[in-house]
Design a protein around this motif. Structure first.
Motif, short mmCIF file in Angstrom:
data_model
loop_
_atom_site.label_atom_id
_atom_site.label_comp_id
_atom_site.label_asym_id
_atom_site.label_seq_id
_atom_site.Cartn_x
_atom_site.Cartn_y
_atom_site.Cartn_z
N ARG A 22 4.98 -0.83 -3.37
CA ARG A 22 4.17 0.32 -2.98
C ARG A 22 4.30 0.59 -1.48
O ARG A 22 4.46 1.74 -1.05
CB ARG A 22 2.71 0.05 -3.36
N ALA A 23 4.26 -0.47 -0.67
CA ALA A 23 4.39 -0.29 0.78
C ALA A 23 5.77 0.24 1.15
O ALA A 23 5.90 1.08 2.06
CB ALA A 23 4.13 -1.62 1.48
N CYS A 24 6.80 -0.22 0.44
CA CYS A 24 8.16 0.22 0.73
C CYS A 24 8.32 1.71 0.48
O CYS A 24 8.84 2.45 1.33
CB CYS A 24 9.14 -0.59 -0.14
N PHE A 25 7.85 2.18 -0.67
CA PHE A 25 8.02 3.60 -1.00
C PHE A 25 7.05 4.48 -0.23
O PHE A 25 7.35 5.65 0.04
CB PHE A 25 7.89 3.80 -2.51
N GLU A 26 5.90 3.94 0.13
CA GLU A 26 5.00 4.71 0.98
C GLU A 26 5.61 4.93 2.36
O GLU A 26 5.48 6.01 2.95
CB GLU A 26 3.66 3.98 1.11
N ALA A 27 6.30 3.91 2.89
CA ALA A 27 6.97 4.06 4.18
C ALA A 27 8.08 5.10 4.10
O ALA A 27 8.24 5.92 5.01
CB ALA A 27 7.53 2.71 4.64
N GLY A 29 8.17 7.60 1.96
CA GLY A 29 7.51 8.89 1.83
C GLY A 29 6.98 9.41 3.15
O GLY A 29 7.03 10.61 3.43
N ARG A 30 6.51 8.51 4.02
CA ARG A 30 6.03 8.93 5.33
C ARG A 30 7.18 9.49 6.17
O ARG A 30 7.02 10.47 6.90
CB ARG A 30 5.36 7.75 6.03
N LEU A 31 8.33 8.85 6.08
CA LEU A 31 9.51 9.38 6.79
C LEU A 31 9.89 10.75 6.25
O LEU A 31 10.29 11.65 7.01
CB LEU A 31 10.69 8.41 6.65
N TRP A 32 9.80 10.91 4.94
CA TRP A 32 10.16 12.18 4.32
C TRP A 32 9.20 13.30 4.73
O TRP A 32 9.61 14.45 4.87
CB TRP A 32 10.17 12.01 2.80
N TRP A 241 13.60 1.02 6.73
CA TRP A 241 14.20 2.30 6.34
C TRP A 241 14.92 2.96 7.51
O TRP A 241 16.00 3.55 7.33
CB TRP A 241 13.15 3.24 5.77
N HIS A 242 14.35 2.87 8.70
CA HIS A 242 15.04 3.42 9.88
C HIS A 242 16.40 2.74 10.07
O HIS A 242 17.41 3.41 10.32
CB HIS A 242 14.18 3.23 11.13
N GLY A 243 16.42 1.41 9.96
CA GLY A 243 17.67 0.68 10.14
C GLY A 243 18.69 0.98 9.05
O GLY A 243 19.88 1.16 9.34
N LEU A 244 18.23 1.06 7.80
CA LEU A 244 19.15 1.33 6.70
C LEU A 244 19.74 2.73 6.80
O LEU A 244 20.97 2.92 6.67
CB LEU A 244 18.42 1.16 5.36
N ILE A 245 18.89 3.72 7.04
CA ILE A 245 19.38 5.10 7.14
C ILE A 245 20.28 5.25 8.37
O ILE A 245 21.30 5.94 8.34
CB ILE A 245 18.20 6.09 7.20
N GLY A 246 19.92 4.57 9.48
CA GLY A 246 20.78 4.60 10.66
C GLY A 246 22.14 3.99 10.39
O GLY A 246 23.17 4.51 10.84
#
Length: 315
Positions: A22-27, A29-32, A241-246
């Motif tokens: 839940r925390a992973c997908f909420e993070a 979603g916040r980026l989105w 997520w920032h690191g992965l997308i980067g």
């Protein structure tokens, strides 16, 4: 009734997985929901990670070029005058069976003299000589990927043969290329460490701003007794997520650069009679970029959250 509710409660590991998922997908979603800010931060991360990745690809391709040039390097063996043509052919056949030899060309004394007459323009002067002054020659092409040390070992083996008069091999340019590649590898390593520190600062600053924006929410969670690890969890996943997308963006940038350079490099290589083409990062390099981005994102987020949570206390 209370016993049945206790029995229906999911196991601890499932609750743990559910909370982290839940925390992973909420993070994510916040980026989105913050596309502009997320795009800017991940773009900076992508460019930062793309620089060492591009240098690694450059060194890999230079190494391939060196291997291709080494394949084109030739060892010239001048044979003693008392070696018959038949013995020269047998020696060439034996050399062709060696695993460190790609090709062997023979040039008898008569053939060498005929070529000299044809291309030197001194045919009449050579005809006046009582004997043929030119030696028979073996032109040995080392196997691909043999390496500088392997080529030198082959040269020494040819030099020790009884029929050998002299062996010529220009190794200086190969040694210079090898030294240059080693220097570039060390430089890229230092450069990557510097950029890794930059990634930590970028992610840390992004998470610090995120913590500041959610200060009131964090104060409420602390007021009701939420543990720090629960509060840190979404910020850590945000850093992930920032690191992965980067990292993904860095690979895309490197891939686009390779596509733009592919045709010019192929034209340049063909002008030198080579079929060399650029190659992108292999699977280990791709995995290293993605894992490196995720790890740096987590570390940057962890450091920033740890510092910021100490300054947030419920009023």
């Amino acid at each position: 009734m209370s016993g049945r509710r206790g029995g229906d409660r999911p196991p601890a590991h499932r609750r743990w997985l559910s909370a982290h998922g839940r925390a992973c997908f909420e993070a994510l979603g916040r980026l989105w929901r913050q596309p502009l800010a997320s795009l800017l931060s991940t773009a900076v991360l992508g460019i930062t990670l793309a620089l060492p990745t591009a240098l690694h690809v450059l060194i890999s391709n230079l190494g391939a070029v060196g291997s291709d040039w080494q394949h084109g390097a030739r060892i010239t063996v001048f044979v003693r005058d008392d070696v018959a043509d038949a013995a020269l052919g047998e020696w060439a056949a034996a050399l062709r069976s060696r695993p460190d030899v790609h090709r062997v060309e023979t040039l008898t004394r008569a053939q060498a003299l005929a070529e000299f007459k044809a291309y030197s323009g001194l045919g009449e002067a050579v005809a006046m000589l009582p004997d043929n002054p030119l030696p028979a020659t073996l032109i040995v092409t080392p196997a691909t990927g043999l390496g500088t040390a392997g080529v030198e070992d082959l040269r020494l083996a040819l030099e020790k043969q009884e029929a050998t008069e002299e062996v010529l091999l220009d190794m200086q340019w190969l040694e210079r290329l090898s030294a240059l590649l080693r220097l570039l590898e060390q430089t890229v390593g230092l450069f990557a460490l510097t950029l890794a520190a930059a990634v930590l600062v970028i992610v840390g600053n992004t998470i610090r701003l995120d913590v500041a924006a959610r200060r009131e929410e964090i104060e409420v969670m602390k007021l009701i007794g939420a543990p720090d690890r629960f509060i840190q969890r979404p910020f850590l996943y945000s850093g992930f997520w920032h690191g992965l997308i980067g990292g993904l963006l860095a690979l895309v940038l490197v891939g686009v650069a390779l596509l733009l350079l592919q045709t010019p490099v192929e034209r340049l290589a063909s002008s030198y009679g080579s079929d060399f083409t650029l190659t992108g990062p292999g699977a280990p390099a791709v995995l290293a970029v993605l894992l490196g981005g995720c790890t740096l994102g987590l570390l940057g987020a962890w450091g920033a959250v740890l510092r910021q949570l100490r300054t947030v206390e419920p009023a």
